[in-house]
Design a protein around this motif. Structure first.
Motif, mmCIF file in Angstrom:
data_model
loop_
_atom_site.group_PDB
_atom_site.id
_atom_site.type_symbol
_atom_site.label_atom_id
_atom_site.label_comp_id
_atom_site.label_asym_id
_atom_site.label_seq_id
_atom_site.Cartn_x
_atom_site.Cartn_y
_atom_site.Cartn_z
ATOM 1 N N VAL A 3 0.845 -1.191 0.000
ATOM 2 C CA VAL A 3 0.000 0.000 0.000
ATOM 3 C C VAL A 3 0.883 1.245 0.000
ATOM 4 C CG1 VAL A 3 -1.814 1.282 1.191
ATOM 5 C CG2 VAL A 3 -1.805 -1.228 1.266
ATOM 6 N N PHE A 4 0.617 2.131 -0.959
ATOM 7 C CA PHE A 4 1.353 3.393 -1.046
ATOM 8 C C PHE A 4 0.367 4.559 -0.938
ATOM 9 C CE2 PHE A 4 3.908 0.296 -3.308
ATOM 10 C CZ PHE A 4 5.210 0.597 -2.935
ATOM 11 N N THR A 5 0.757 5.573 -0.198
ATOM 12 C CA THR A 5 -0.065 6.785 -0.102
ATOM 13 C C THR A 5 0.620 7.986 -0.738
ATOM 14 O OG1 THR A 5 0.829 7.285 2.086
ATOM 15 C CG2 THR A 5 -1.226 6.004 2.001
ATOM 16 N N GLU A 6 1.883 7.801 -1.130
ATOM 17 C CA GLU A 6 2.645 8.902 -1.740
ATOM 18 C C GLU A 6 3.192 8.474 -3.097
ATOM 19 O OE1 GLU A 6 5.613 9.767 1.155
ATOM 20 O OE2 GLU A 6 4.246 10.905 2.446
ATOM 21 N N LYS A 7 3.297 9.464 -3.980
ATOM 22 C CA LYS A 7 3.726 9.212 -5.360
ATOM 23 C C LYS A 7 5.176 8.722 -5.450
ATOM 24 C CE LYS A 7 2.475 13.464 -6.316
ATOM 25 N NZ LYS A 7 2.278 14.753 -7.020
ATOM 26 N N ARG A 8 6.053 9.375 -4.726
ATOM 27 C CA ARG A 8 7.490 9.112 -4.899
ATOM 28 C C ARG A 8 7.870 7.656 -4.619
ATOM 29 N NH1 ARG A 8 11.512 13.570 -2.687
ATOM 30 N NH2 ARG A 8 10.452 14.696 -4.364
ATOM 31 N N PRO A 9 7.498 7.093 -3.469
ATOM 32 C CA PRO A 9 7.865 5.680 -3.240
ATOM 33 C C PRO A 9 7.171 4.714 -4.202
ATOM 34 C CG PRO A 9 6.522 6.538 -1.428
ATOM 35 C CD PRO A 9 6.898 7.700 -2.264
ATOM 36 N N LEU A 10 5.944 5.042 -4.621
ATOM 37 C CA LEU A 10 5.260 4.191 -5.599
ATOM 38 C C LEU A 10 6.016 4.198 -6.926
ATOM 39 C CD1 LEU A 10 2.857 2.461 -6.578
ATOM 40 C CD2 LEU A 10 1.691 4.600 -7.189
ATOM 41 N N LYS A 11 6.403 5.377 -7.373
ATOM 42 C CA LYS A 11 7.148 5.481 -8.635
ATOM 43 C C LYS A 11 8.451 4.682 -8.567
ATOM 44 C CE LYS A 11 5.774 9.985 -10.544
ATOM 45 N NZ LYS A 11 6.265 11.350 -10.832
ATOM 46 N N ALA A 12 9.144 4.777 -7.457
ATOM 47 C CA ALA A 12 10.414 4.056 -7.298
ATOM 48 C C ALA A 12 10.183 2.552 -7.351
ATOM 49 C CB ALA A 12 11.073 4.454 -5.980
ATOM 50 N N TYR A 13 9.138 2.087 -6.673
ATOM 51 C CA TYR A 13 8.825 0.663 -6.652
ATOM 52 C C TYR A 13 8.473 0.159 -8.055
ATOM 53 C CZ TYR A 13 6.367 -3.697 -5.658
ATOM 54 O OH TYR A 13 5.952 -5.015 -5.666
ATOM 55 N N LEU A 14 7.634 0.918 -8.759
ATOM 56 C CA LEU A 14 7.188 0.483 -10.087
ATOM 57 C C LEU A 14 8.302 0.609 -11.121
ATOM 58 C CD1 LEU A 14 3.552 1.921 -10.150
ATOM 59 C CD2 LEU A 14 4.283 -0.436 -9.750
ATOM 60 N N SER A 15 9.188 1.560 -10.916
ATOM 61 C CA SER A 15 10.338 1.692 -11.812
ATOM 62 C C SER A 15 11.214 0.444 -11.739
ATOM 63 C CB SER A 15 11.153 2.936 -11.434
ATOM 64 O OG SER A 15 12.272 3.060 -12.276
ATOM 65 N N ALA A 16 11.387 -0.091 -10.544
ATOM 66 C CA ALA A 16 12.168 -1.325 -10.376
ATOM 67 C C ALA A 16 11.471 -2.500 -11.058
ATOM 68 C CB ALA A 16 12.364 -1.608 -8.890
ATOM 69 N N ILE A 17 10.140 -2.542 -10.960
ATOM 70 C CA ILE A 17 9.355 -3.597 -11.629
ATOM 71 C C ILE A 17 9.563 -3.518 -13.140
ATOM 72 C CG2 ILE A 17 6.998 -4.380 -12.157
ATOM 73 C CD1 ILE A 17 7.706 -5.044 -9.310
ATOM 74 N N LYS A 18 9.482 -2.294 -13.665
ATOM 75 C CA LYS A 18 9.648 -2.086 -15.117
ATOM 76 C C LYS A 18 11.048 -2.499 -15.572
ATOM 77 C CE LYS A 18 6.069 0.444 -17.006
ATOM 78 N NZ LYS A 18 5.556 0.461 -18.379
#
Length: 283
Positions: A3-18
């Protein structure tokens, strides 16, 4: 489920997935989840390595303050539902996280799609939709995003948004998910009292009869028939019923054999606004 409530950590997590060459499916929602939402998530799970669901009640797409206030907010239940179907990621931002201190819409040109049907009755609605959807796409950067066909006009507008702004993703429209009695599933349905809930399936029953009549009658006669049906209904008030070109959403005047048409309806059950649509065949 993360669960993410902020953009920055979500972007970092999804960038690693990509970076691992994994595909991301995305289902944006306003919460108050039901089986229709889950069907979108399950469609995304079948085709992607990871699925992100967002829950955000977007203030800029509500033309009436009371609708925003009354919109059902059931985060704890929603979270449990997502966990029950093994959703990978939930993005649950605050209004401030999305809009900072400027809660306003950008202006979009959707080549006229925004002026039809819902656009005639909900001032600024599609600018709000365009603003939040584009923002979420830029945060999540999905490969495919999934939307239900109940909001068919919105679906066409989002496809136009992706095309005009050269966004690198695909939009997948999924079939309308219905209750056993035919009522299109909606987060607003929970606000219907027992009497209105019993009356509401009349909407889909009327759409099905209109589809049958469209095979032999003109659009004008079908529209008139539907309007008369609702004039006689004691509990449901018709806001609009229209037959339109699926691609342009322009109201049908004369049938053309090479075009696809769909009937669209908006109805008030008390103060609760319900929409639905159905694909039409000409013969």
């Amino acid at each position: 489920m993360k669960v993410f409530t902020e953009k920055r950590p979500l972007k970092a997590y999804l960038s690693a997935i990509k970076s691992e060459k994994k595909s991301i499916g995305f289902v944006p929602t306003m919460g108050a989840l039901h089986a229709g939402h889950l069907s979108l998530i399950e469609a995304a799970q079948k085709k992607n390595d990871i699925v992100v669901v967002s829950i955000f009640v977007n203030p800029t797409q509500f033309d009436k303050e009371e609708d925003l206030v009354n919109y059902p907010k059931t985060y704890d239940k929603d979270k449990q539902m997502l966990e029950s179907i093994a959703c990978d990621v939930l993005f649950y931002p605050s209004v401030k996280e999305i809009y900072k201190d400027n809660i306003s819409s950008n202006h979009f040109d959707f080549d006229g799609l925004e002026h039809q049907m819902e656009g005639k009755f909900r001032d600024g609605h599609f600018n709000g939709v365009g603003t939040i959807v584009k923002t979420l796409f830029e945060i999540v950067k999905p490969n495919v995003a999934y939307f239900g066909q109940k909001d068919f006009q919105q679906l066409q507008i989002i496809k136009k948004l992706v095309k005009k702004h050269h966004l690198n993703l695909k939009i997948k429209g999924c079939p309308i998910y219905r209750e056993e009695d035919g009522l299109a599933m909606s987060s607003r349905n929970v606000r219907l009292n027992l009497e209105l809930r019993k009356a509401a399936p009349f909407i889909y029953k009327t759409l099905k009869k209109a589809r049958k009549k469209f095979k032999t009658k003109s659009a004008e006669k079908v529209v008139s028939w539907v309007e008369n049906k609702f004039k006689k209904h004691p509990l449901l008030d018709l806001e609009y019923f229209t037959i339109a070109d699926e691609k342009t959403l322009e109201t049908l005047i004369h049938k053309e054999s090479d075009k696809k048409y769909r009937a669209f309806i908006a109805v008030f059950a008390g103060d609760i606004r319900l929409i639905d649509n159905i694909k039409l065949k000409q013969s």
